[in-house]
Motif scaffolding. Structure first.
Motif, mmCIF file in Angstrom:
data_model
loop_
_atom_site.group_PDB
_atom_site.id
_atom_site.type_symbol
_atom_site.label_atom_id
_atom_site.label_comp_id
_atom_site.label_asym_id
_atom_site.label_seq_id
_atom_site.Cartn_x
_atom_site.Cartn_y
_atom_site.Cartn_z
ATOM 1 N N LEU A 1 0.880 -1.067 0.002
ATOM 2 C CA LEU A 1 0.018 -0.233 0.047
ATOM 3 C C LEU A 1 0.940 1.317 0.099
ATOM 4 O O LEU A 1 0.784 2.229 -0.810
ATOM 5 C CB LEU A 1 -0.796 -0.045 1.206
ATOM 6 N N GLN A 2 1.997 1.327 0.822
ATOM 7 C CA GLN A 2 2.841 2.581 1.005
ATOM 8 C C GLN A 2 3.535 2.340 -0.486
ATOM 9 O O GLN A 2 3.766 3.790 -0.899
ATOM 10 C CB GLN A 2 3.706 2.366 2.177
ATOM 11 N N LEU A 3 4.034 1.297 -1.075
ATOM 12 C CA LEU A 3 4.643 1.606 -2.068
ATOM 13 C C LEU A 3 3.626 2.277 -3.336
ATOM 14 O O LEU A 3 4.213 3.047 -4.112
ATOM 15 C CB LEU A 3 5.053 0.116 -2.616
ATOM 16 N N LYS A 4 2.464 1.675 -3.182
ATOM 17 C CA LYS A 4 1.378 2.197 -4.286
ATOM 18 C C LYS A 4 1.136 3.892 -4.214
ATOM 19 O O LYS A 4 1.211 4.398 -5.083
ATOM 20 C CB LYS A 4 0.336 1.654 -3.999
ATOM 21 N N LYS A 5 1.242 4.246 -2.662
ATOM 22 C CA LYS A 5 1.037 5.521 -2.548
ATOM 23 C C LYS A 5 2.141 6.318 -3.054
ATOM 24 O O LYS A 5 2.154 7.272 -3.667
ATOM 25 C CB LYS A 5 0.567 5.860 -1.184
ATOM 26 N N LYS A 6 3.440 5.737 -2.640
ATOM 27 C CA LYS A 6 4.503 6.350 -3.300
ATOM 28 C C LYS A 6 4.767 6.626 -4.577
ATOM 29 O O LYS A 6 5.258 7.652 -5.206
ATOM 30 C CB LYS A 6 5.944 5.729 -2.735
ATOM 31 N N LYS A 7 4.310 5.388 -5.489
ATOM 32 C CA LYS A 7 4.455 5.350 -6.816
ATOM 33 C C LYS A 7 3.461 6.643 -7.467
ATOM 34 O O LYS A 7 3.820 7.311 -8.473
ATOM 35 C CB LYS A 7 4.224 3.972 -7.337
#
Ligand SMILES: [Zn+2]
Length: 90
Positions: free
Chosen positions: A58-64
């Motif tokens: 989820l964090q990676l998706k937000k960062k992307k």
């Protein structure tokens, strides 16, 4: 995109529905213990879910998404860049 808002954690298969997996214990003379939560299982693909992994995803998706927004701010899409007809901008 507010980072403070609640986000649903998703299984690898995309499902956001989980069932709780509990273990039951029995002790001679004391009977059964309250169910102990062992984790969660995806309703859809039955895979045992790892919350830490889903949080990272989820964090990676937000960062992307943030990165993509910044990238578009810094380097607008070439077709969106207009060659100005008004030299007064210089
Ligand atoms: Zn799943």
């Amino acid at each position: 995109m507010a980072l403070s808002e609640w986000s649903k954690l998703l299984c690898d298969c995309g499902s956001d529905q989980f069932i709780q997996v509990v273990s039951l214990q029995y002790h001679e003379g004391q009977g059964t213990s309250p169910p102990r939560v062992e984790g969660f299982q995806c309703v859809s693909c039955k895979k045992k879910c790892r919350q830490d992994k889903m949080i990272k995803d989820l964090q990676l998706k937000k960062k992307k998404a943030e990165f993509e927004a910044l990238r578009q701010e810094i380097e607008p899409e070439p077709e969106k860049v207009k060659t100005s007809d008004t030299p007064s901008a210089y």
